[in-house]
Scaffold this active site. Structure first.
Site, PDB file in Angstrom:
ATOM      1  N   SER A 100       0.822  -1.215   0.000  1.00  0.00           N
ATOM      2  CA  SER A 100       0.000   0.000   0.000  1.00  0.00           C
ATOM      3  C   SER A 100       0.859   1.270   0.000  1.00  0.00           C
ATOM      4  O   SER A 100       2.034   1.248   0.379  1.00  0.00           O
ATOM      5  CB  SER A 100      -0.909   0.023   1.230  1.00  0.00           C
TER       6      SER A 100
HETATM    7  N1  SAH Z   1      -0.691  -5.132   3.880  1.00  0.00           N
HETATM    8  C1  SAH Z   1       0.098  -5.432   2.696  1.00  0.00           C
HETATM    9  C2  SAH Z   1      -0.546  -5.009   1.392  1.00  0.00           C
HETATM   10  C3  SAH Z   1      -1.823  -5.650   1.157  1.00  0.00           C
HETATM   11  S1  SAH Z   1      -2.311  -5.966  -0.482  1.00  0.00           S
HETATM   12  C4  SAH Z   1       1.475  -4.819   2.776  1.00  0.00           C
HETATM   13  O1  SAH Z   1       1.756  -4.048   3.698  1.00  0.00           O
HETATM   14  O2  SAH Z   1       2.283  -5.139   1.908  1.00  0.00           O
HETATM   15  C5  SAH Z   1      -3.644  -7.034  -0.021  1.00  0.00           C
HETATM   16  C6  SAH Z   1      -3.235  -8.414   0.341  1.00  0.00           C
HETATM   17  O3  SAH Z   1      -4.400  -9.088   0.801  1.00  0.00           O
HETATM   18  C7  SAH Z   1      -2.696  -9.230  -0.825  1.00  0.00           C
HETATM   19  O4  SAH Z   1      -1.460  -9.765  -0.508  1.00  0.00           O
HETATM   20  C8  SAH Z   1      -3.754 -10.310  -1.018  1.00  0.00           C
HETATM   21  O5  SAH Z   1      -3.225 -11.539  -1.462  1.00  0.00           O
HETATM   22  C9  SAH Z   1      -4.332 -10.429   0.387  1.00  0.00           C
HETATM   23  N2  SAH Z   1      -5.669 -11.026   0.474  1.00  0.00           N
HETATM   24  C10 SAH Z   1      -6.698 -10.907  -0.410  1.00  0.00           C
HETATM   25  N3  SAH Z   1      -7.771 -11.589   0.027  1.00  0.00           N
HETATM   26  C11 SAH Z   1      -7.419 -12.164   1.215  1.00  0.00           C
HETATM   27  C12 SAH Z   1      -8.097 -13.004   2.147  1.00  0.00           C
HETATM   28  N4  SAH Z   1      -9.357 -13.394   1.963  1.00  0.00           N
HETATM   29  N5  SAH Z   1      -7.431 -13.379   3.261  1.00  0.00           N
HETATM   30  C13 SAH Z   1      -6.146 -12.982   3.476  1.00  0.00           C
HETATM   31  N6  SAH Z   1      -5.445 -12.211   2.621  1.00  0.00           N
HETATM   32  C14 SAH Z   1      -6.081 -11.790   1.503  1.00  0.00           C
END
Ligand code: SAH
Length: 250
Positions: A100
Site C-alpha cells: 500500500s
Molecule cells: N498489507 C500489505 C498489502 C496488502 S495488499 C502490505 O503491507 O504489503 C492485499 C493483500 O491481501 C494481498 O497480498 C492479497 O493476497 C491479500 N488477500 C486478499 N484476500 C485475502 C483473504 N481473503 N485473506 C487474506 N489475505 C487476503
C-alpha cells in the site's frame, strides 16, 4: 617461495580492499535509503495536511510517524523496485498484489489508535510492511495472507528483520483468527463488498476495525467500525481509497 608469499600477501590485501568497498557500498546504500525515508515522512505529513477535511485531523500521531521513519520499506519490495521504495505510492509485489501507499499505511495505523498493550489482527499480509509498522507500536500482531508464496516470504522477511512479535498464517482472512481473538484492533488491507461478520465478532468491546468497503476495481470507502463496551457497532466512512480485492471462498 618469496614470490608465492608475495602473491599471498597481495591476494589478501586485494580481498581486504574489495571487502572494504562492499562494506562502504552498503553503508552508502543504507544512508541513501535513510534519507529517502525521511523525505517520505515529510511527504506523508504534506498528504495528511492536504486531506484534513476528510480525515478531520491535520497531523498523525508522532509514534506512527516515527514507525514510518524507522521501518526499511526497501526491504519489503522486489529488488527491481528498491529505488522507488520511498515514493509515496503503492508498488507491485508480485502475484498481482501491491504494497500500500505509505500515506495510507500511516493513516490506517493512526486511525486504529493503538497503545503498546494492544493485540492487532491484520488481514492481507502482502509484503509484511503494514505488519512491521504495527509491530513497532504494539506488543503482538497476527497477520493472515491468502496467497501462500506471499505469506511465506513475508514471514521470512519479518523474522530476518527481527519482528518477533508478528505471527503469520496462510488462510482466508474473511474468517479472522478466532483462536487468538478478540482483538483490540483489526486492520483489513484488501477491499470487501461488505463488512465480514466473523471479523466484527472478533473485535473486543471498545475495539476498532478499519476496512475498505466497496466493489472490486472501483473506489471503495475506508470504513471505521467501532464496537462499544456494550457490544454495539457503529460505522463511519473516512476516505475514498483503492485496494486490491479480498478474495477467498466466502
Ligand atoms: N498489507 C500489505 C498489502 C496488502 S495488499 C502490505 O503491507 O504489503 C492485499 C493483500 O491481501 C494481498 O497480498 C492479497 O493476497 C491479500 N488477500 C486478499 N484476500 C485475502 C483473504 N481473503 N485473506 C487474506 N489475505 C487476503
Amino acid at each position: 617461495m618469496r614470490t608465492r608469499e608475495t602473491y599471498l600477501v597481495r591476494a589478501a590485501g586485494l580481498s581486504l580492499y574489495l571487502f572494504a568497498i562492499v562494506i562502504s557500498m552498503n553503508v552508502c546504500a543504507d544512508e541513501r535509503f535513510a534519507s529517502q525515508r525521511q523525505q517520505m515522512v515529510r511527504e506523508i505529513r504534506q498528504s495528511v495536511a492536504d486531506t484534513t477535511r476528510y480525515i478531520s485531523k491535520s497531523a498523525l500521531n508522532e509514534r506512527v510517524m516515527s514507525a514510518m521513519g524507522t521501518v526499511p520499506r526497501h526491504e519489503f519490495v522486489p529488488p527491481s523496485k528498491q529505488s522507488s521504495a520511498y515514493q509515496n505510492r503503492p508498488l507491485p509485489i508480485g502475484h498481482g498484489q501491491t504494497i500500500s501507499q505509505p500515506y495510507i499505511v500511516a493513516l490506517m495505523t493512526d486511525l486504529v489508535d493503538l497503545v503498546e498493550q494492544d493485540t492487532v489482527l491484520e488481514i492481507g499480509t502482502g509484503s509484511g510492511y503494514q505488519a512491521a509498522i504495527l509491530a513497532e507500536l504494539v506488543h503482538k500482531v497476527y497477520t493472515i495472507e491468502i496467497v501462500e508464496a506471499l505469506g511465506l516470504s513475508a514471514a521470512k522477511r519479518l523474522q530476518k528483520l527481527g519482528y518477533n512479535n508478528v505471527e503469520t498464517r496462510i488462510g482466508d482472512g474473511y474468517y479472522g483468527w478466532p483462536e487468538q481473538g478478540p482483538f483490540d484492533a483489526i486492520v483489513v488491507t484488501a477491499a470487501s463488498s461488505h463488512i465480514p461478520p466473523p471479523l466484527v465478532r472478533q473485535i473486543k468491546p471498545g475495539g476498532i476495525m478499519l476496512i475498505p468497503v466497496g466493489s472490486q476495481f472501483q473506489v471503495q470507502q475506508l470504513t471505521l467500525v467501532r464496537k462499544d463496551e456494550k457490544g454495539d457497532v457503529i460505522t463511519r466512512q473516512v476516505l475514498p481509497v483503492r485496494f486490491v480485492p479480498l478474495t477467498g471462498g466466502h
